[in-house]
Design a protein around this motif. Structure first.
Motif, PDB file in Angstrom:
ATOM      1  N   ILE A 103     -38.925  -2.557  29.781  1.00  0.00           N
ATOM      2  CA  ILE A 103     -38.122  -3.677  29.806  1.00  0.00           C
ATOM      3  C   ILE A 103     -37.222  -3.320  29.515  1.00  0.00           C
ATOM      4  O   ILE A 103     -36.899  -1.802  29.392  1.00  0.00           O
ATOM      5  CB  ILE A 103     -38.783  -4.227  29.408  1.00  0.00           C
ATOM      6  N   MET A 104     -36.228  -3.485  30.420  1.00  0.00           N
ATOM      7  CA  MET A 104     -34.482  -2.816  30.171  1.00  0.00           C
ATOM      8  C   MET A 104     -33.902  -4.327  30.217  1.00  0.00           C
ATOM      9  O   MET A 104     -34.058  -5.201  29.211  1.00  0.00           O
ATOM     10  CB  MET A 104     -33.997  -2.800  31.205  1.00  0.00           C
ATOM     11  N   PRO A 105     -32.253  -4.115  29.227  1.00  0.00           N
ATOM     12  CA  PRO A 105     -31.998  -5.289  28.464  1.00  0.00           C
ATOM     13  C   PRO A 105     -31.647  -6.081  29.570  1.00  0.00           C
ATOM     14  O   PRO A 105     -31.595  -6.835  29.291  1.00  0.00           O
ATOM     15  CB  PRO A 105     -30.359  -4.700  28.067  1.00  0.00           C
ATOM     16  N   ARG A 106     -31.726  -5.795  30.909  1.00  0.00           N
ATOM     17  CA  ARG A 106     -31.290  -6.964  32.160  1.00  0.00           C
ATOM     18  C   ARG A 106     -32.574  -7.480  33.249  1.00  0.00           C
ATOM     19  O   ARG A 106     -31.975  -8.603  33.818  1.00  0.00           O
ATOM     20  CB  ARG A 106     -29.940  -6.600  32.710  1.00  0.00           C
ATOM     21  N   GLN A 107     -33.837  -6.342  32.899  1.00  0.00           N
ATOM     22  CA  GLN A 107     -34.467  -7.582  33.522  1.00  0.00           C
ATOM     23  C   GLN A 107     -36.117  -6.529  32.980  1.00  0.00           C
ATOM     24  O   GLN A 107     -36.084  -5.514  32.396  1.00  0.00           O
ATOM     25  CB  GLN A 107     -34.483  -6.722  35.081  1.00  0.00           C
ATOM     26  N   ASP A 132     -33.599 -14.715  35.818  1.00  0.00           N
ATOM     27  CA  ASP A 132     -34.989 -15.453  36.276  1.00  0.00           C
ATOM     28  C   ASP A 132     -36.058 -16.047  35.225  1.00  0.00           C
ATOM     29  O   ASP A 132     -36.819 -15.899  36.571  1.00  0.00           O
ATOM     30  CB  ASP A 132     -35.529 -14.513  37.885  1.00  0.00           C
ATOM     31  N   VAL A 133     -35.806 -15.568  34.160  1.00  0.00           N
ATOM     32  CA  VAL A 133     -37.132 -15.577  33.385  1.00  0.00           C
ATOM     33  C   VAL A 133     -36.887 -17.565  33.402  1.00  0.00           C
ATOM     34  O   VAL A 133     -38.132 -17.740  32.902  1.00  0.00           O
ATOM     35  CB  VAL A 133     -36.747 -15.397  32.086  1.00  0.00           C
ATOM     36  N   ARG A 134     -36.290 -18.494  32.667  1.00  0.00           N
ATOM     37  CA  ARG A 134     -36.451 -19.239  32.726  1.00  0.00           C
ATOM     38  C   ARG A 134     -34.743 -20.069  33.207  1.00  0.00           C
ATOM     39  O   ARG A 134     -34.260 -19.762  33.558  1.00  0.00           O
ATOM     40  CB  ARG A 134     -36.672 -20.370  31.271  1.00  0.00           C
ATOM     41  N   ALA A 135     -35.666 -21.258  33.275  1.00  0.00           N
ATOM     42  CA  ALA A 135     -34.929 -22.495  34.134  1.00  0.00           C
ATOM     43  C   ALA A 135     -33.257 -23.232  32.986  1.00  0.00           C
ATOM     44  O   ALA A 135     -32.268 -23.001  33.372  1.00  0.00           O
ATOM     45  CB  ALA A 135     -35.387 -23.928  34.059  1.00  0.00           C
ATOM     46  N   THR A 136     -33.672 -23.148  31.512  1.00  0.00           N
ATOM     47  CA  THR A 136     -32.837 -23.405  30.920  1.00  0.00           C
ATOM     48  C   THR A 136     -32.005 -22.037  29.718  1.00  0.00           C
ATOM     49  O   THR A 136     -33.046 -21.653  29.508  1.00  0.00           O
ATOM     50  CB  THR A 136     -33.369 -24.933  29.888  1.00  0.00           C
ATOM     51  N   ASP A 139     -28.046 -18.237  28.649  1.00  0.00           N
ATOM     52  CA  ASP A 139     -27.150 -17.515  28.249  1.00  0.00           C
ATOM     53  C   ASP A 139     -27.567 -17.182  27.134  1.00  0.00           C
ATOM     54  O   ASP A 139     -27.894 -15.381  26.246  1.00  0.00           O
ATOM     55  CB  ASP A 139     -25.825 -17.918  28.042  1.00  0.00           C
ATOM     56  N   ARG A 140     -29.306 -17.266  26.904  1.00  0.00           N
ATOM     57  CA  ARG A 140     -29.852 -17.120  25.770  1.00  0.00           C
ATOM     58  C   ARG A 140     -31.100 -16.688  25.770  1.00  0.00           C
ATOM     59  O   ARG A 140     -31.585 -15.614  25.060  1.00  0.00           O
ATOM     60  CB  ARG A 140     -30.170 -18.139  24.698  1.00  0.00           C
ATOM     61  N   VAL A 141     -31.381 -16.387  26.839  1.00  0.00           N
ATOM     62  CA  VAL A 141     -32.992 -15.066  26.880  1.00  0.00           C
ATOM     63  C   VAL A 141     -32.596 -13.851  26.943  1.00  0.00           C
ATOM     64  O   VAL A 141     -31.222 -13.465  27.543  1.00  0.00           O
ATOM     65  CB  VAL A 141     -33.233 -15.143  28.577  1.00  0.00           C
ATOM     66  N   LYS A 142     -33.918 -12.870  26.401  1.00  0.00           N
ATOM     67  CA  LYS A 142     -33.704 -11.213  26.129  1.00  0.00           C
ATOM     68  C   LYS A 142     -34.906 -11.525  26.957  1.00  0.00           C
ATOM     69  O   LYS A 142     -35.907 -12.196  26.147  1.00  0.00           O
ATOM     70  CB  LYS A 142     -33.533 -11.999  24.125  1.00  0.00           C
ATOM     71  N   ILE A 143     -34.833 -10.158  27.224  1.00  0.00           N
ATOM     72  CA  ILE A 143     -36.091  -9.383  28.165  1.00  0.00           C
ATOM     73  C   ILE A 143     -37.336  -9.365  26.837  1.00  0.00           C
ATOM     74  O   ILE A 143     -38.374  -9.370  27.118  1.00  0.00           O
ATOM     75  CB  ILE A 143     -35.512  -8.544  29.219  1.00  0.00           C
ATOM     76  N   TYR A 144     -36.656  -8.285  25.734  1.00  0.00           N
ATOM     77  CA  TYR A 144     -37.441  -7.587  24.952  1.00  0.00           C
ATOM     78  C   TYR A 144     -38.943  -8.686  24.277  1.00  0.00           C
ATOM     79  O   TYR A 144     -39.793  -8.867  23.810  1.00  0.00           O
ATOM     80  CB  TYR A 144     -37.027  -6.611  23.656  1.00  0.00           C
ATOM     81  N   ASP A 145     -37.853  -9.824  24.314  1.00  0.00           N
ATOM     82  CA  ASP A 145     -39.124 -11.613  23.185  1.00  0.00           C
ATOM     83  C   ASP A 145     -39.096 -12.469  24.297  1.00  0.00           C
ATOM     84  O   ASP A 145     -39.958 -13.575  23.830  1.00  0.00           O
ATOM     85  CB  ASP A 145     -37.632 -12.336  22.821  1.00  0.00           C
ATOM     86  N   SER A 146     -39.248 -12.087  26.530  1.00  0.00           N
ATOM     87  CA  SER A 146     -40.190 -12.539  27.222  1.00  0.00           C
ATOM     88  C   SER A 146     -41.089 -11.926  27.598  1.00  0.00           C
ATOM     89  O   SER A 146     -42.262 -12.119  27.994  1.00  0.00           O
ATOM     90  CB  SER A 146     -38.640 -12.930  28.575  1.00  0.00           C
ATOM     91  N   GLU A 205     -46.224 -12.835  18.818  1.00  0.00           N
ATOM     92  CA  GLU A 205     -44.956 -12.216  19.316  1.00  0.00           C
ATOM     93  C   GLU A 205     -44.584 -12.830  20.298  1.00  0.00           C
ATOM     94  O   GLU A 205     -45.290 -13.704  20.262  1.00  0.00           O
ATOM     95  CB  GLU A 205     -45.579 -11.031  19.986  1.00  0.00           C
ATOM     96  N   PRO A 206     -42.923 -13.026  20.622  1.00  0.00           N
ATOM     97  CA  PRO A 206     -42.658 -13.865  21.707  1.00  0.00           C
ATOM     98  C   PRO A 206     -42.921 -13.780  22.429  1.00  0.00           C
ATOM     99  O   PRO A 206     -43.277 -11.983  23.346  1.00  0.00           O
ATOM    100  CB  PRO A 206     -40.668 -13.699  21.506  1.00  0.00           C
ATOM    101  N   ARG A 207     -42.534 -14.284  23.388  1.00  0.00           N
ATOM    102  CA  ARG A 207     -43.176 -14.260  25.508  1.00  0.00           C
ATOM    103  C   ARG A 207     -42.482 -14.961  25.800  1.00  0.00           C
ATOM    104  O   ARG A 207     -42.435 -16.151  25.427  1.00  0.00           O
ATOM    105  CB  ARG A 207     -44.814 -14.088  25.259  1.00  0.00           C
TER     106      ARG A 207
END
Length: 213
Positions: A103-107, A132-136, A139-146, A205-207
């Protein structure tokens, strides 16, 4: 003589296969808390036990030779390559299963393992970009939390991308992480759309969780 029935279903590492009250563990499986899970990526096979002989007549006594009821054996076998097997290439709109490599900050960089119901001969690289992680609330999406390395993710191919990677999306509710291992090394279970929980430590853990969770 035991008989083997091959299922068309594919199993991925960590996938639940059944209870030990219904199956015996075979190759490619392991037991955790009385449940059987797949240890590798492959085809599910179920071997029925040999039919036990009926009661044997001896003089005037009937001796029942069947003492216990054997359970069928479930196993997961790697797909053997064949000369007439053609390579399947992911296309836009295909649903794929992939494993997060890093994982990287943007992808998140993933290896595509299964396209539809077909196990790929080669692992193709894919990218899940932060938008492209989620539809809503993109701007708050973090790859590490996904996602985390090692997660198994269900995603959709949205673009053939560049020459090295497909672009994938998990924006739909049914897409996202379907299998995750905690930092302690335990298989976790989903508790809501953004969280997995370790049954051993009780820590969450967040996903980006795929439905149904």
């Amino acid at each position: 003589m035991a008989t083997t029935s091959s299922s068309t279903s594919m199993a991925i590492p960590g996938q639940f296969l059944g209870s030990t009250s219904k199956f015996q563990p075979g190759p490619g499986t392991h037991i955790h808390e009385s449940n059987l899970y797949s240890s590798l990526l492959g085809v599910v096979n179920i071997t029925q036990p040999a039919k036990a002989p009926g009661p044997a007549k001896r003089l005037n006594k009937i001796i029942n030779t069947q003492t216990t009821t054997e359970l069928p054996t479930i196993s997961v076998l790697r797909s053997a390559g064949s000369s007439d097997k053609r390579e399947v290439l992911p296309e836009v709109g295909n649903i794929v299963l992939c494993r997060v490599i890093r994982i990287m900050p943007r992808q998140a960089v993933v290896a595509i393992l299964i396209c539809g119901d077909t196990v790929l001969e080669a692992e193709w690289q894919g990218l899940i970009r932060v938008q492209d992680v989620r539809a809503t609330e993109k701007d708050r999406v973090k790859i590490y939390d996904s996602f985390r390395p090692g997660d198994i993710v269900r995603a959709e191919v949205i673009s053939l991308g560049d020459q090295t990677s497909y672009y994938l999306s998990t924006a739909r509710n049914e897409l996202g992480v379907i299998m995750a291992t905690s930092e302690a090394g335990n298989t976790m279970y989903p508790v809501n759309w953004k969280e997995y929980k370790d049954p051993e430590t009780g820590l969450s853990e967040p996903r980006k969780v795929a439905k149904p969770y």
